[in-house]
Design a protein around this motif. Sequence first.
Motif, mmCIF file in Angstrom:
data_model
loop_
_atom_site.group_PDB
_atom_site.id
_atom_site.type_symbol
_atom_site.label_atom_id
_atom_site.label_comp_id
_atom_site.label_asym_id
_atom_site.label_seq_id
_atom_site.Cartn_x
_atom_site.Cartn_y
_atom_site.Cartn_z
ATOM 1 N N GLN A 59 0.986 -1.259 0.146
ATOM 2 C CA GLN A 59 -0.017 0.090 0.064
ATOM 3 C C GLN A 59 0.844 1.236 -0.037
ATOM 4 N N PHE A 60 1.951 1.181 0.670
ATOM 5 C CA PHE A 60 2.766 2.433 0.756
ATOM 6 C C PHE A 60 3.320 2.551 -0.631
ATOM 7 N N GLY A 61 3.743 1.640 -1.408
ATOM 8 C CA GLY A 61 4.263 1.627 -2.768
ATOM 9 C C GLY A 61 3.221 2.030 -3.593
ATOM 10 N N ASP A 62 1.983 1.704 -3.401
ATOM 11 C CA ASP A 62 0.922 2.114 -4.418
ATOM 12 C C ASP A 62 0.731 3.464 -4.099
ATOM 13 N N ASP A 63 0.650 4.070 -2.934
ATOM 14 C CA ASP A 63 0.426 5.361 -2.243
ATOM 15 C C ASP A 63 1.487 6.457 -3.238
ATOM 16 N N VAL A 64 2.688 5.914 -3.305
ATOM 17 C CA VAL A 64 3.666 6.559 -4.021
ATOM 18 C C VAL A 64 3.405 6.853 -5.414
ATOM 19 N N VAL A 65 3.091 5.654 -6.089
ATOM 20 C CA VAL A 65 2.716 5.669 -7.664
ATOM 21 C C VAL A 65 1.721 6.503 -7.734
ATOM 22 N N GLU A 86 10.882 -0.291 2.137
ATOM 23 C CA GLU A 86 10.078 -1.202 1.652
ATOM 24 C C GLU A 86 9.117 -0.914 0.758
ATOM 25 N N GLU A 87 8.784 0.383 0.643
ATOM 26 C CA GLU A 87 8.078 0.793 -0.351
ATOM 27 C C GLU A 87 8.709 0.988 -1.700
ATOM 28 N N MET A 88 10.080 1.346 -1.722
ATOM 29 C CA MET A 88 10.613 1.233 -2.766
ATOM 30 C C MET A 88 11.000 -0.164 -3.479
ATOM 31 N N SER A 89 11.154 -1.200 -2.776
ATOM 32 C CA SER A 89 11.125 -2.629 -3.016
ATOM 33 C C SER A 89 9.640 -3.209 -3.416
ATOM 34 N N ALA A 90 8.407 -2.485 -2.855
ATOM 35 C CA ALA A 90 7.289 -2.782 -3.462
ATOM 36 C C ALA A 90 6.948 -2.234 -4.614
ATOM 37 N N ILE A 91 7.590 -1.091 -4.883
ATOM 38 C CA ILE A 91 7.095 -0.636 -6.266
ATOM 39 C C ILE A 91 8.001 -1.225 -7.479
ATOM 40 N N SER A 92 9.256 -1.815 -7.028
ATOM 41 C CA SER A 92 10.070 -2.599 -7.849
ATOM 42 C C SER A 92 9.186 -4.025 -8.533
ATOM 43 N N LYS A 93 8.298 -4.441 -7.239
ATOM 44 C CA LYS A 93 7.818 -5.605 -7.422
ATOM 45 C C LYS A 93 6.413 -5.562 -8.149
ATOM 46 N N TYR A 94 5.761 -4.429 -7.584
ATOM 47 C CA TYR A 94 4.207 -4.459 -8.079
ATOM 48 C C TYR A 94 3.978 -3.244 -9.150
#
Length: 326
Positions: A59-65, A86-94
Amino acid sequence: MLDWGGLGRNLVLLAGGGNTAHVYASLAPKLATQFHVFGITRRGSGQSSATLTGHTAKQFGDDVVAVLDALRVTDPVLVGHSIAGEEMSAISKYHPGRVSALIYLDAGGPFALYNPEHGDIDTDRVELKEDLSKLQGDPYDDALISKTLVDEARFRRNLEDLRDEVEGAKAPSPTEADRFSIAAYQRYFIGYYGGILPEDEIRQLYQITGTGAIGEWLGHPFANQANEFEFERFSSLHTRTLAIFPFPNALNIGVTHDPAKLAAYKAQEARRKEAQIAMFRKQPHVEVVVIPNVTHYVFLSDESEIISLIIRFVNSLSPGSGPSAM
């Protein structure tokens, strides 16, 4: 969302846990001489709005996007400190391909790239609770028993390391004199973080009394707690990355002078940091830079080198670059 202006490639700064984008008030204008610099404060931090749900890495990654999309920020490089990993890794993944590159400012902890050998106390605590809950339903499941024993042993090691950290590196609370003024508070942080915490950030995090003293913290307790408990186990990175690690870390004023406790803390910190650095070095799209004797707030304690590293790395990227451009 903050916009420091500038021309060139879009650079988006993500703060660590408990901080806001204002923590980059010194760094960002200097980077803006080379790039267009933005800053994003995550939900629940500082005076940003808080919700009771959604405090996960994804969700934190989704928020940034979502912010990038709303502002039509294209081809950005994300620069994140600490838990922002964690959110940067999430953006890389999702969200593969949404950003051109990632820069981890001592943000390469197990929440950013999970090391199954060392684990992570927060993530592993959740898994151990799930193991025990399942055992209540079927206490004779041999495979589950074996898994629980392995998870319990790893969690026990994490607890022992946490005890070393608490006893060997716990920061002293600021005194009344430290809280007398913003300038006094900044001096306190120089001793602990190795650099000057910007006044803008202090005003985002604390009430300032009529006399100019540091008052109550303005954060959201639930959001801060949730941020520490809902990690994800990322096993790889698929985005071009610069990972900057302070190692060995500079000792701060919070470190005990008890030789035994200090030795235990330094030993466990070194083991974990070396393991994380090794994990990042194994990733095919990652460049690792190790800087000795600086603090966790590396962009405060060694600002000039961080600026130099960021400029070099970002300028090495081609337009629209990703892993294939390595």
